[in-house]
Design a protein around this motif. Structure first.
Motif, PDB file in Angstrom:
ATOM      1  N   VAL A 112       6.607   3.798  25.894  1.00 50.33           N
ATOM      2  CA  VAL A 112       6.208   3.593  24.502  1.00 50.33           C
ATOM      3  C   VAL A 112       6.361   4.888  23.703  1.00 50.33           C
ATOM      4  CG1 VAL A 112       4.283   2.983  22.985  1.00 50.33           C
ATOM      5  CG2 VAL A 112       4.678   1.684  25.095  1.00 50.33           C
ATOM      6  N   ASP A 113       5.943   6.001  24.307  1.00 48.79           N
ATOM      7  CA  ASP A 113       6.106   7.297  23.636  1.00 48.79           C
ATOM      8  C   ASP A 113       7.581   7.602  23.387  1.00 48.79           C
ATOM      9  OD1 ASP A 113       3.372   7.623  23.689  1.00 48.79           O
ATOM     10  OD2 ASP A 113       3.369   8.994  25.401  1.00 48.79           O
ATOM     11  N   PHE A 114       8.436   7.263  24.343  1.00 48.80           N
ATOM     12  CA  PHE A 114       9.879   7.462  24.170  1.00 48.80           C
ATOM     13  C   PHE A 114      10.395   6.679  22.973  1.00 48.80           C
ATOM     14  CE2 PHE A 114      13.873   5.176  24.882  1.00 48.80           C
ATOM     15  CZ  PHE A 114      14.774   6.224  24.778  1.00 48.80           C
ATOM     16  N   LEU A 115      10.022   5.400  22.868  1.00 51.52           N
ATOM     17  CA  LEU A 115      10.480   4.590  21.740  1.00 51.52           C
ATOM     18  C   LEU A 115       9.997   5.167  20.410  1.00 51.52           C
ATOM     19  CD1 LEU A 115       9.997   0.917  23.004  1.00 51.52           C
ATOM     20  CD2 LEU A 115      12.147   2.179  22.806  1.00 51.52           C
ATOM     21  N   ALA A 116       8.780   5.701  20.405  1.00 50.50           N
ATOM     22  CA  ALA A 116       8.213   6.221  19.159  1.00 50.50           C
ATOM     23  C   ALA A 116       8.950   7.452  18.656  1.00 50.50           C
ATOM     24  CB  ALA A 116       6.731   6.537  19.361  1.00 50.50           C
ATOM     25  N   THR A 117       9.533   8.226  19.558  1.00 51.68           N
ATOM     26  CA  THR A 117      10.138   9.509  19.171  1.00 51.68           C
ATOM     27  C   THR A 117      11.648   9.549  19.333  1.00 51.68           C
ATOM     28  OG1 THR A 117       9.849  10.462  21.389  1.00 51.68           O
ATOM     29  CG2 THR A 117       8.011  10.709  19.840  1.00 51.68           C
TER      30      THR A 117
ATOM     31  N   PHE B 111      12.676  -4.444  22.656  1.00 45.32           N
ATOM     32  CA  PHE B 111      11.978  -3.170  22.847  1.00 45.32           C
ATOM     33  C   PHE B 111      10.549  -3.376  23.340  1.00 45.32           C
ATOM     34  CE2 PHE B 111      15.307  -2.818  19.716  1.00 45.32           C
ATOM     35  CZ  PHE B 111      16.040  -1.756  20.223  1.00 45.32           C
ATOM     36  N   PHE B 112       9.757  -4.191  22.659  1.00 45.64           N
ATOM     37  CA  PHE B 112       8.456  -4.619  23.148  1.00 45.64           C
ATOM     38  C   PHE B 112       8.557  -6.098  23.512  1.00 45.64           C
ATOM     39  CE2 PHE B 112       6.288  -1.348  20.185  1.00 45.64           C
ATOM     40  CZ  PHE B 112       6.412  -0.356  21.143  1.00 45.64           C
ATOM     41  N   ASN B 113       7.939  -6.462  24.642  1.00 46.46           N
ATOM     42  CA  ASN B 113       8.028  -7.847  25.090  1.00 46.46           C
ATOM     43  C   ASN B 113       6.948  -8.667  24.381  1.00 46.46           C
ATOM     44  OD1 ASN B 113       7.819 -10.320  26.642  1.00 46.46           O
ATOM     45  ND2 ASN B 113       9.159  -9.314  28.113  1.00 46.46           N
ATOM     46  N   ASN B 114       7.326  -9.286  23.268  1.00 45.10           N
ATOM     47  CA  ASN B 114       6.367  -9.980  22.427  1.00 45.10           C
ATOM     48  C   ASN B 114       5.629 -11.091  23.161  1.00 45.10           C
ATOM     49  OD1 ASN B 114       7.228  -8.460  20.084  1.00 45.10           O
ATOM     50  ND2 ASN B 114       9.069  -9.723  20.078  1.00 45.10           N
ATOM     51  N   ALA B 115       6.339 -11.889  23.958  1.00 47.34           N
ATOM     52  CA  ALA B 115       5.701 -12.992  24.676  1.00 47.34           C
ATOM     53  C   ALA B 115       4.722 -12.475  25.716  1.00 47.34           C
ATOM     54  CB  ALA B 115       6.756 -13.876  25.330  1.00 47.34           C
ATOM     55  N   ALA B 116       5.098 -11.413  26.427  1.00 44.24           N
ATOM     56  CA  ALA B 116       4.197 -10.844  27.437  1.00 44.24           C
ATOM     57  C   ALA B 116       2.959 -10.240  26.788  1.00 44.24           C
ATOM     58  CB  ALA B 116       4.941  -9.803  28.263  1.00 44.24           C
ATOM     59  N   ILE B 117       3.153  -9.557  25.670  1.00 42.25           N
ATOM     60  CA  ILE B 117       2.023  -8.966  24.951  1.00 42.25           C
ATOM     61  C   ILE B 117       1.078 -10.073  24.477  1.00 42.25           C
ATOM     62  CG2 ILE B 117       1.391  -7.731  22.841  1.00 42.25           C
ATOM     63  CD1 ILE B 117       4.024  -6.101  23.244  1.00 42.25           C
ATOM     64  N   ALA B 118       1.635 -11.165  23.947  1.00 39.29           N
ATOM     65  CA  ALA B 118       0.809 -12.278  23.480  1.00 39.29           C
ATOM     66  C   ALA B 118       0.072 -12.938  24.635  1.00 39.29           C
ATOM     67  CB  ALA B 118       1.674 -13.298  22.750  1.00 39.29           C
ATOM     68  N   ALA B 119       0.760 -13.152  25.764  1.00 41.81           N
ATOM     69  CA  ALA B 119       0.123 -13.779  26.920  1.00 41.81           C
ATOM     70  C   ALA B 119      -1.018 -12.922  27.456  1.00 41.81           C
ATOM     71  CB  ALA B 119       1.161 -14.025  28.009  1.00 41.81           C
ATOM     72  N   GLN B 120      -0.788 -11.618  27.559  1.00 42.48           N
ATOM     73  CA  GLN B 120      -1.831 -10.727  28.046  1.00 42.48           C
ATOM     74  C   GLN B 120      -3.013 -10.697  27.084  1.00 42.48           C
ATOM     75  OE1 GLN B 120      -1.843  -8.990  31.122  1.00 42.48           O
ATOM     76  NE2 GLN B 120      -3.992  -8.870  30.475  1.00 42.48           N
ATOM     77  N   HIS B 121      -2.737 -10.719  25.805  1.00 41.72           N
ATOM     78  CA  HIS B 121      -3.791 -10.748  24.798  1.00 41.72           C
ATOM     79  C   HIS B 121      -4.677 -11.981  24.982  1.00 41.72           C
ATOM     80  CE1 HIS B 121      -5.532  -9.661  20.897  1.00 41.72           C
ATOM     81  NE2 HIS B 121      -5.408 -10.916  20.512  1.00 41.72           N
ATOM     82  N   ALA B 122      -4.055 -13.121  25.264  1.00 48.26           N
ATOM     83  CA  ALA B 122      -4.825 -14.343  25.496  1.00 48.26           C
ATOM     84  C   ALA B 122      -5.679 -14.236  26.754  1.00 48.26           C
ATOM     85  CB  ALA B 122      -3.874 -15.534  25.589  1.00 48.26           C
ATOM     86  N   LEU B 123      -5.103 -13.690  27.810  1.00 51.00           N
ATOM     87  CA  LEU B 123      -5.862 -13.510  29.052  1.00 51.00           C
ATOM     88  C   LEU B 123      -7.056 -12.592  28.826  1.00 51.00           C
ATOM     89  CD1 LEU B 123      -2.849 -13.043  31.478  1.00 51.00           C
ATOM     90  CD2 LEU B 123      -4.358 -15.041  31.381  1.00 51.00           C
TER      91      LEU B 123
END
Length: 344
Positions: free
Chosen positions: A68-73, A171-183
């Protein structure tokens, strides 16, 4: 059906993609969103709303902090080297090299974190990726709070992004982020159903050893289709995740009859697993005229897909993945959503 959208998804406008030995204008472009959004409004699907801002905590729940830090910079670091073009990896830690030491030079870090050379990093990439994951999180949050289906008009897409790799425009896995958020908010088990033509290798990698997410993917056979190195039928999960990863690789030229048989099996697996929420990685590049895919689904077939998804009776969030800038991308994406609503 509520749609979440942000103009910030247009901040990424890459100029270069490696395709067929040439640098071409990328197939993944802001016009994709405009076509889908135009269709959402044309058919009166429902309100279009700006997403909330969630920060990086949900991202770090599935992605490596160093990545994530790599993508930011990355873009700033690339420019600091005096590079004139966009940031494209050209050297990787392949089988004969080490991958446990991350280089300091930007060229080396690009190779460490890039899955493929098709995807350039340009100005606005990180900002667009942040907006895209906020769209996904806002959409799934709405579904969790209301029980209503919701559409996240995500761009960049996400399903090729692994825990510490980008590629395939993701770049960011939107579906995985959403699934983890639900969990994290109490859902016991989530199904992520990926109907994009290309295998969701990143989503598979993130959840491969877990049993709280059932991942099912209908896609082009990796023996002949990108991403080539993942997506075979014998990849069924590992450890606790055994049996919770289901791949349906299909040959180029597959039409709806055969494709829908795979879909029916995936839906049966989701029912049997007792999933409480459905996240659909809604790629519509299985369309017969998509420029970089090889299935033969028609626009009417996407309406039928929506109806079948509604048959699960689960709270459902749709997140845009692939499907490229042909006029029908809007028709096909919205056909899934209206088919779903009509069958509810």
């Amino acid at each position: 059906m509520l749609t979440f959208h942000s103009d910030d998804t247009g901040l990424r406008r890459a100029r270069t993609e490696l395709d067929g030995g040439e640098l071409v204008t990328p197939y993944e472009c802001p016009e994709r969103v405009e076509l889908v959004l135009g269709r959402v409004r044309e058919v009166g699907l429902g309100e279009v709303r700006a997403p909330e801002t969630f920060g990086l905590e949900p991202v770090l729940a599935v992605h490596d902090r160093g990545y994530v830090d790599f993508l930011a910079t990355c873009w700033d670091d690339w420019q600091a080297e005096g590079k004139r073009g966009e940031a494209i990896a050209w050297m990787w830690p392949t089988r004969t090299l080490r991958d446990d030491r991350i280089p300091e030079h930007i060229d080396g870090r690009l190779g460490h974190y890039a899955m493929s050379a098709d995807t350039a990093i340009c100005e606005g990439t990180f900002e667009a990726a942040m907006a895209s994951k906020d769209i996904a999180l806002s959409a799934v949050s709405h579904t969790l709070a209301s029980g209503e289906p919701c559409f996240g008009l995500c761009r960049p897409p996400g399903h090729h992004a692994a825990s510490d790799q980008f590629g395939g425009y993701c770049f960011f896995n939107n579906a995985a982020i959403a699934a983890q958020h639900a969990l994290d908010r109490g859902v016991g088990r989530v199904a992520v159903l990926d109907v994009d033509f290309h295998h969701g290798n990143g989503t598979q990698q993130i959840f491969y050893e877990r049993d709280d997410v059932l991942f099912a993917s209908l896609h082009g056979d990796p023996r002949t289709c990108f991403p080539y190195f993942l997506g075979h039928a014998d990849e069924t999960g590992r450890g606790r995740g055994e049996g919770f990863n289901v791949n349906y690789p299909m040959a180029p030229g597959t039409a709806f009859d055969a494709w829908s048989r795979a879909l029916d099996d995936a839906l049966a697996r989701i029912r049997e697993a007792g999933c409480e929420l459905l996240v659909v990685s809604l790629g519509v590049d299985a369309f017969e005229h998509d420029p970089i895919s090889a299935f033969k689904l028609t626009s009417d077939d996407f309406t039928a897909l929506g109806r079948r998804l509604a048959g699960l009776g689960l709270p459902t969030t749709f997140l845009l993945e692939g499907g490229y800038a042909v006029e029908e991308i809007g028709i096909n994406a919205v056909n899934v959503l209206t088919g779903f609503e009509a069958a509810c």
